[in-house]
Design a protein around this motif. Structure first.
Motif, PDB file in Angstrom:
ATOM      1  N   ARG A 172     -29.405 -77.961  14.375  1.00  0.00           N
ATOM      2  CA  ARG A 172     -27.969 -77.929  14.629  1.00  0.00           C
ATOM      3  C   ARG A 172     -27.457 -79.169  15.343  1.00  0.00           C
ATOM      4  O   ARG A 172     -26.267 -79.272  15.655  1.00  0.00           O
ATOM      5  N   GLY A 173     -28.342 -80.119  15.589  1.00  0.00           N
ATOM      6  CA  GLY A 173     -27.913 -81.366  16.215  1.00  0.00           C
ATOM      7  C   GLY A 173     -27.544 -81.229  17.680  1.00  0.00           C
ATOM      8  O   GLY A 173     -26.709 -81.986  18.188  1.00  0.00           O
ATOM      9  N   VAL A 174     -28.182 -80.303  18.380  1.00  0.00           N
ATOM     10  CA  VAL A 174     -27.927 -80.110  19.806  1.00  0.00           C
ATOM     11  C   VAL A 174     -28.972 -80.894  20.599  1.00  0.00           C
ATOM     12  O   VAL A 174     -30.179 -80.701  20.412  1.00  0.00           O
ATOM     13  N   ALA A 175     -28.508 -81.790  21.463  1.00  0.00           N
ATOM     14  CA  ALA A 175     -29.417 -82.609  22.268  1.00  0.00           C
ATOM     15  C   ALA A 175     -29.804 -81.839  23.527  1.00  0.00           C
ATOM     16  O   ALA A 175     -28.957 -81.542  24.370  1.00  0.00           O
ATOM     17  N   LEU A 176     -31.088 -81.500  23.642  1.00  0.00           N
ATOM     18  CA  LEU A 176     -31.584 -80.797  24.823  1.00  0.00           C
ATOM     19  C   LEU A 176     -32.107 -81.800  25.847  1.00  0.00           C
ATOM     20  O   LEU A 176     -32.690 -82.838  25.487  1.00  0.00           O
ATOM     21  N   ASP A 177     -31.928 -81.500  27.111  1.00  0.00           N
ATOM     22  CA  ASP A 177     -32.431 -82.346  28.197  1.00  0.00           C
ATOM     23  C   ASP A 177     -33.799 -81.809  28.617  1.00  0.00           C
ATOM     24  O   ASP A 177     -33.917 -81.038  29.566  1.00  0.00           O
ATOM     25  N   ILE A 178     -34.849 -82.220  27.876  1.00  0.00           N
ATOM     26  CA  ILE A 178     -36.208 -81.738  28.147  1.00  0.00           C
ATOM     27  C   ILE A 178     -36.869 -82.682  29.137  1.00  0.00           C
ATOM     28  O   ILE A 178     -37.081 -83.859  28.846  1.00  0.00           O
ATOM     29  N   VAL A 179     -37.179 -82.162  30.317  1.00  0.00           N
ATOM     30  CA  VAL A 179     -37.699 -83.010  31.392  1.00  0.00           C
ATOM     31  C   VAL A 179     -39.211 -82.905  31.542  1.00  0.00           C
ATOM     32  O   VAL A 179     -39.804 -83.577  32.387  1.00  0.00           O
ATOM     33  N   GLY A 180     -39.853 -82.063  30.723  1.00  0.00           N
ATOM     34  CA  GLY A 180     -41.307 -81.940  30.786  1.00  0.00           C
ATOM     35  C   GLY A 180     -41.765 -80.632  30.183  1.00  0.00           C
ATOM     36  O   GLY A 180     -40.967 -79.849  29.653  1.00  0.00           O
ATOM     37  N   GLY A 181     -43.062 -80.418  30.233  1.00  0.00           N
ATOM     38  CA  GLY A 181     -43.637 -79.194  29.695  1.00  0.00           C
ATOM     39  C   GLY A 181     -44.815 -78.748  30.537  1.00  0.00           C
ATOM     40  O   GLY A 181     -45.602 -79.577  31.009  1.00  0.00           O
ATOM     41  N   ILE A 182     -44.937 -77.449  30.750  1.00  0.00           N
ATOM     42  CA  ILE A 182     -46.056 -76.874  31.492  1.00  0.00           C
ATOM     43  C   ILE A 182     -46.542 -75.664  30.711  1.00  0.00           C
ATOM     44  O   ILE A 182     -45.765 -74.763  30.407  1.00  0.00           O
ATOM     45  N   GLU A 183     -47.830 -75.641  30.396  1.00  0.00           N
ATOM     46  CA  GLU A 183     -48.380 -74.545  29.596  1.00  0.00           C
ATOM     47  C   GLU A 183     -48.515 -73.262  30.411  1.00  0.00           C
ATOM     48  O   GLU A 183     -48.182 -72.184  29.944  1.00  0.00           O
ATOM     49  N   ASP A 184     -48.976 -73.362  31.638  1.00  0.00           N
ATOM     50  CA  ASP A 184     -49.226 -72.180  32.455  1.00  0.00           C
ATOM     51  C   ASP A 184     -47.903 -71.583  32.930  1.00  0.00           C
ATOM     52  O   ASP A 184     -47.089 -72.272  33.558  1.00  0.00           O
ATOM     53  N   SER A 185     -47.693 -70.293  32.658  1.00  0.00           N
ATOM     54  CA  SER A 185     -46.403 -69.679  32.959  1.00  0.00           C
ATOM     55  C   SER A 185     -46.138 -69.582  34.458  1.00  0.00           C
ATOM     56  O   SER A 185     -44.996 -69.733  34.902  1.00  0.00           O
ATOM     57  N   LYS A 186     -47.169 -69.327  35.266  1.00  0.00           N
ATOM     58  CA  LYS A 186     -46.957 -69.247  36.715  1.00  0.00           C
ATOM     59  C   LYS A 186     -46.527 -70.596  37.270  1.00  0.00           C
ATOM     60  O   LYS A 186     -45.566 -70.690  38.056  1.00  0.00           O
ATOM     61  N   ALA A 187     -47.218 -71.656  36.863  1.00  0.00           N
ATOM     62  CA  ALA A 187     -46.845 -72.995  37.320  1.00  0.00           C
ATOM     63  C   ALA A 187     -45.454 -73.367  36.823  1.00  0.00           C
ATOM     64  O   ALA A 187     -44.677 -74.011  37.541  1.00  0.00           O
ATOM     65  N   LEU A 188     -45.138 -72.932  35.615  1.00  0.00           N
ATOM     66  CA  LEU A 188     -43.818 -73.199  35.042  1.00  0.00           C
ATOM     67  C   LEU A 188     -42.725 -72.592  35.920  1.00  0.00           C
ATOM     68  O   LEU A 188     -41.737 -73.247  36.270  1.00  0.00           O
ATOM     69  N   LEU A 189     -42.900 -71.330  36.300  1.00  0.00           N
ATOM     70  CA  LEU A 189     -41.898 -70.663  37.135  1.00  0.00           C
ATOM     71  C   LEU A 189     -41.868 -71.250  38.542  1.00  0.00           C
ATOM     72  O   LEU A 189     -40.807 -71.318  39.173  1.00  0.00           O
ATOM     73  N   ASP A 190     -43.023 -71.674  39.037  1.00  0.00           N
ATOM     74  CA  ASP A 190     -43.065 -72.295  40.365  1.00  0.00           C
ATOM     75  C   ASP A 190     -42.224 -73.571  40.398  1.00  0.00           C
ATOM     76  O   ASP A 190     -41.511 -73.839  41.378  1.00  0.00           O
ATOM     77  N   VAL A 191     -42.308 -74.370  39.333  1.00  0.00           N
ATOM     78  CA  VAL A 191     -41.515 -75.606  39.278  1.00  0.00           C
ATOM     79  C   VAL A 191     -40.033 -75.270  39.167  1.00  0.00           C
ATOM     80  O   VAL A 191     -39.186 -75.881  39.836  1.00  0.00           O
ATOM     81  N   CYS A 192     -39.707 -74.284  38.337  1.00  0.00           N
ATOM     82  CA  CYS A 192     -38.298 -73.882  38.211  1.00  0.00           C
ATOM     83  C   CYS A 192     -37.752 -73.392  39.547  1.00  0.00           C
ATOM     84  O   CYS A 192     -36.576 -73.599  39.874  1.00  0.00           O
ATOM     85  N   ALA A 193     -38.602 -72.752  40.348  1.00  0.00           N
ATOM     86  CA  ALA A 193     -38.173 -72.226  41.649  1.00  0.00           C
ATOM     87  C   ALA A 193     -37.827 -73.334  42.644  1.00  0.00           C
ATOM     88  O   ALA A 193     -37.171 -73.069  43.657  1.00  0.00           O
ATOM     89  N   THR A 194     -38.237 -74.576  42.361  1.00  0.00           N
ATOM     90  CA  THR A 194     -37.856 -75.690  43.244  1.00  0.00           C
ATOM     91  C   THR A 194     -36.395 -76.063  43.059  1.00  0.00           C
ATOM     92  O   THR A 194     -35.852 -76.856  43.856  1.00  0.00           O
ATOM     93  N   GLY A 195     -35.757 -75.519  42.013  1.00  0.00           N
ATOM     94  CA  GLY A 195     -34.331 -75.779  41.790  1.00  0.00           C
ATOM     95  C   GLY A 195     -34.034 -76.952  40.899  1.00  0.00           C
ATOM     96  O   GLY A 195     -32.865 -77.289  40.686  1.00  0.00           O
ATOM     97  N   THR A 196     -35.075 -77.582  40.331  1.00  0.00           N
ATOM     98  CA  THR A 196     -34.856 -78.809  39.565  1.00  0.00           C
ATOM     99  C   THR A 196     -34.695 -78.597  38.073  1.00  0.00           C
ATOM    100  O   THR A 196     -34.224 -79.492  37.369  1.00  0.00           O
ATOM    101  N   ALA A 197     -35.114 -77.439  37.550  1.00  0.00           N
ATOM    102  CA  ALA A 197     -35.080 -77.243  36.103  1.00  0.00           C
ATOM    103  C   ALA A 197     -35.105 -75.760  35.776  1.00  0.00           C
ATOM    104  O   ALA A 197     -35.314 -74.907  36.650  1.00  0.00           O
ATOM    105  N   ALA A 198     -34.889 -75.464  34.497  1.00  0.00           N
ATOM    106  CA  ALA A 198     -34.951 -74.088  33.982  1.00  0.00           C
ATOM    107  C   ALA A 198     -35.879 -74.079  32.779  1.00  0.00           C
ATOM    108  O   ALA A 198     -36.352 -75.128  32.321  1.00  0.00           O
ATOM    109  N   THR A 199     -36.118 -72.905  32.242  1.00  0.00           N
ATOM    110  CA  THR A 199     -36.968 -72.776  31.064  1.00  0.00           C
ATOM    111  C   THR A 199     -36.477 -71.608  30.225  1.00  0.00           C
ATOM    112  O   THR A 199     -35.482 -70.959  30.562  1.00  0.00           O
ATOM    113  N   LEU A 200     -37.159 -71.330  29.131  1.00  0.00           N
ATOM    114  CA  LEU A 200     -36.841 -70.205  28.250  1.00  0.00           C
ATOM    115  C   LEU A 200     -38.027 -69.263  28.203  1.00  0.00           C
ATOM    116  O   LEU A 200     -39.165 -69.698  28.018  1.00  0.00           O
TER     117      LEU A 200
END
Length: 301
Positions: free
Chosen positions: A210-238
């Motif tokens: 659909r031509g939507v530009a996403l602001d992807i700032v990185g990737g983390i495979e482990d879900s716990k680490a993923l949520l821990d980074v999101c909890a710092t307030g710097t990013a979100a995930t799906l």
């Protein structure tokens, strides 16, 4: 070449060395070396490359391993089916479940199978959808959960459930737009998306379509680490809604569903088509489907 040759060969591949295969099989290493030489002479190909750190499988060896695994699985399935005629469901059943549901279903699944099918030995494998699909095709699993996009055509399988994707992150990011959120509204939000997660790939592909530009700032495979980074307030995930409902609050995060029919995922359970469907496999599949539906109904808002 007989079934014993194939079992020895598989142990060599899985062990990574003749010494480890010897330990697993309780067979002397010189005997294994001779079996391997006989097998390579019969097939007229080299199956391993020997090195100081062990043995590495050649391309021909990889092909033989895949076929040997299927043959051994068929033999075990046939043995279990014949024994079932004389009594109850029995044998080993290997089941692949998704990482996203493993915390709520792995233990209950094992215990339910042991209680309802006492002669069955469950072997539960946890992984991402692609990993489980590959292992199912390689006859390393009897049953496997898989994830597909809602619009994606897939091979015949039992539909377990459908669920929406949710934006998960610190409240200031999640509350930038009223829920439910459209794909276009994600473009200004820093996102952490892992290429290993089917839901994240689904989002990337739909955004590109659909031509939507996403602001992807990185990737983390482990879900716990993923949520821990999101909890710092710097990013979100799906995350899938069932996972978001279960884990976002515990991580101090908010979540909101997406208003996107094409970003709804369907979770199915598929059986290995290359082996006989024993009573144990069919019963274990039914137990898996029942437990998943029960626990997801209790999780979803």
């Amino acid at each position: 070449m007989d079934i014993r040759h194939l079992r020895y060969f598989m142990a060599m591949v899985e062990g990574g060395s003749l010494s480890e295969a010897s330990r697993r099989l309780h067979v002397a290493q010189p005997a294994l070396s001779q079996r391997l030489a006989d097998l390579e002479q019969e097939l007229e190909v080299q199956l391993f490359v020997r090195g100081p750190s062990g043995i590495a499988v050649t391309e021909a060896g990889t092909e033989l391993y895949a076929r040997a695994a299927a043959i051994v699985k068929q033999l075990e399935s046939a043995r279990a089916a014949v024994r079932e005629k004389a009594g109850h469901a029995q044998g080993c059943v290997s089941i692949g479940i998704l990482k996203s549901v493993a915390p709520i279903v792995a233990t209950p699944l094992y215990l339910a199978i042991k209680q309802e099918l006492p002669a069955v030995t469950p072997e539960i494998v946890v992984g991402y959808s692609d990993e489980l699909r590959q292992r199912l095709r390689a006859s390393q699993l009897d049953i496997a959960m898989q994830v597909h996009a809602a619009h994606e055509k897939c091979a015949p399988a039992t539909l377990l459930y459908r669920e929406r994707l949710c934006l998960v992150g610190p409240r200031p990011l999640v509350d930038l737009h009223p829920a439910p959120i459209r794909l276009e509204q994600l473009s200004g939000i820093p996102l952490i998306l892992s290429s290993m997660q089917p839901s994240h790939r689904m989002l990337r592909e739909e955004a590109a379509r659909r031509g939507v530009a996403l602001d992807i700032v990185g990737g983390i495979e482990d879900s716990k680490a993923l949520l821990d980074v999101c909890a710092t307030g710097t990013a979100a995930t799906l995350l899938a809604e069932s996972v978001a409902a279960r884990r976002a609050g515990n991580a101090g995060l908010a979540y909101a569903p997406l208003d996107e029919s094409r970003l709804t995922r369907q979770v199915v359970v598929a059986l290995n088509d290359s082996v006989m469907k024993t009573g144990a496999i069919i019963a274990a599949e039914a137990i898996l489907a029942r437990l998943l539906r029960e626990r997801l109904e209790a999780t979803l808002p």
